[in-house]
Write a protein that holds these residues in place. Structure first.
Motif, mmCIF file in Angstrom:
data_model
loop_
_atom_site.group_PDB
_atom_site.id
_atom_site.type_symbol
_atom_site.label_atom_id
_atom_site.label_comp_id
_atom_site.label_asym_id
_atom_site.label_seq_id
_atom_site.Cartn_x
_atom_site.Cartn_y
_atom_site.Cartn_z
ATOM 1 N N SER A 15 -6.376 7.102 1.112
ATOM 2 C CA SER A 15 -7.292 6.646 0.059
ATOM 3 C C SER A 15 -8.552 7.504 0.015
ATOM 4 N N THR A 71 -9.654 9.914 -3.031
ATOM 5 C CA THR A 71 -10.960 9.792 -3.686
ATOM 6 C C THR A 71 -11.729 11.100 -3.636
ATOM 7 N N TRP A 83 -14.338 4.119 -9.120
ATOM 8 C CA TRP A 83 -13.163 4.004 -9.986
ATOM 9 C C TRP A 83 -11.945 4.690 -9.378
ATOM 10 N N ASN A 132 -10.377 2.768 -6.489
ATOM 11 C CA ASN A 132 -9.675 1.565 -6.931
ATOM 12 C C ASN A 132 -8.681 1.840 -8.058
ATOM 13 N N PHE A 191 -5.536 1.861 -9.605
ATOM 14 C CA PHE A 191 -4.248 1.223 -9.329
ATOM 15 C C PHE A 191 -3.139 1.763 -10.221
ATOM 16 N N ILE A 237 -5.617 0.105 -2.572
ATOM 17 C CA ILE A 237 -5.520 -0.859 -3.667
ATOM 18 C C ILE A 237 -4.068 -1.221 -3.948
ATOM 19 N N ALA A 250 -8.730 -6.164 1.587
ATOM 20 C CA ALA A 250 -9.668 -6.233 0.471
ATOM 21 C C ALA A 250 -11.114 -6.276 0.963
ATOM 22 N N THR A 308 -12.013 -2.829 2.122
ATOM 23 C CA THR A 308 -12.254 -1.998 0.939
ATOM 24 C C THR A 308 -13.638 -2.263 0.365
#
Length: 305
Positions: free
Chosen positions: A83, A87, A236, A239, A241, A260, A280, A283
């Protein structure tokens, strides 16, 4: 000598009829905020410290057992690292391409307004529809990408883009970049147009070249805009998805899952609500740390300027 007296000032009335009307009008919005934002956050936080049934109901308090189970799982750390890579790469490419495109669109040429309108199409379109179109482009049998690469002789035997781990990750990342670049470019373009033309004219009279104008006028002039746009893009992208879930579903063999998508699978496919809640919360903590760090940079720049 005439003695003068000052009358005491009347205290403002806080609970007037206008104030009551204002609070009454705000009440529906507050209730919606509590119902759709605050309550889910509190409930997810509660589930992360509890054992749940298959419907997400709380059974009993389990303390930090769920957190220890997640943090000791190597799969969780692989997904978290992926992740962060997702990003970092996505935001870097969006910033780079967005800045280049903004510089090009800031140049005066015939058809500039039309080019700006066409360029915003990926960002203004529905994200699931855009991702679905790209899934057809990546299709190995009749997809446009493989057909073009093989027809032109650039890549006679292109890979199955969505069927192998690294190409699938890169393909999903490119779709996320393709959707997000227009926003970055338009934000940077708006910042460039707010810089007074007198600065560029004075620099031109002093013999400053285009590269020096960019580093000494353009970049300092849109520094705050870059920080804000980068922060939004980080949130953004982290997250995002749709790109991964529609293209690969996290596959092959969960090698393209990010946090996510892993949260969604744990909660709604495998019904592991406690584990999904822990992920969650983690995150949320990661995004909060990113936001705080960016806020420090932003306000530090404000004080220096």
């Amino acid at each position: 000598m005439i003695e003068t007296r000052t009358l005491p000032l009347a205290k403002p009335r806080r609970w007037t009829s206008e104030a009551r009307l204002a609070y009454l009008l705000l009440l529906p919005a507050v209730l919606v905020l509590l119902g759709f934002m605050v309550y889910p956050l509190v409930y997810v936080f509660s589930m992360s410290f509890s054992q749940t049934n298959k419907l997400g109901g709380l059974i009993r308090f389990s303390g930090f057992t769920n957190y220890l189970a997640v943090l000791s799982d190597s799969d969780f750390w692989r997904v978290t690292g992926r992740s962060l890579i997702w990003t970092a790469l996505g935001v870097f490419v969006k910033m780079t391409l967005g800045m280049i495109i903004a510089l090009l669109l800031n140049v005066k040429f015939r058809g500039r307004m039309v080019a700006r309108m066409l360029f915003i199409a990926p960002w203004a379109s529905s994200v699931p529809v855009s991702v679905l179109l790209w899934s057809w482009v990546y299709t190995p049998q009749f997809g446009l990408l493989n057909h073009t690469l093989s027809s032109l002789g650039i890549w006679p035997h292109p890979p199955v883009w969505l069927g192998t781990p690294i190409p699938a990750f890169g393909a999903a990342l490119w779709v996320d970049v393709w959707i997000g670049v227009p926003f970055m470019a338009l934000v940077f373009l708006a910042g460039m147009q707010s810089i007074p033309e007198d600065l560029y004219e004075s620099a031109y009279m002093d013999g400053v070249n285009s590269v020096q104008k960019y580093f000494y006028i353009t970049l300092p002039g849109i520094r705050h805009i870059i920080l804000i746009a980068t922060l939004l893009s980080c949130l953004w992208t982290f997250n995002d998805f749709n790109a991964i879930f529609i293209l690969t579903g996290g596959g092959p063999a969960n090698t393209t899952d990010i946090l996510i998508t892993s949260i969604y699978k744990n909660a709604f496919q495998w019904l592991h609500f406690s584990r999904a809640s822990v992920m969650a919360v983690i995150t949320f903590v990661i995004l909060t740390v990113i936001s705080v760090v960016y806020a420090k940079f932003y306000f530090k720049g404000e004080q220096q300027s």
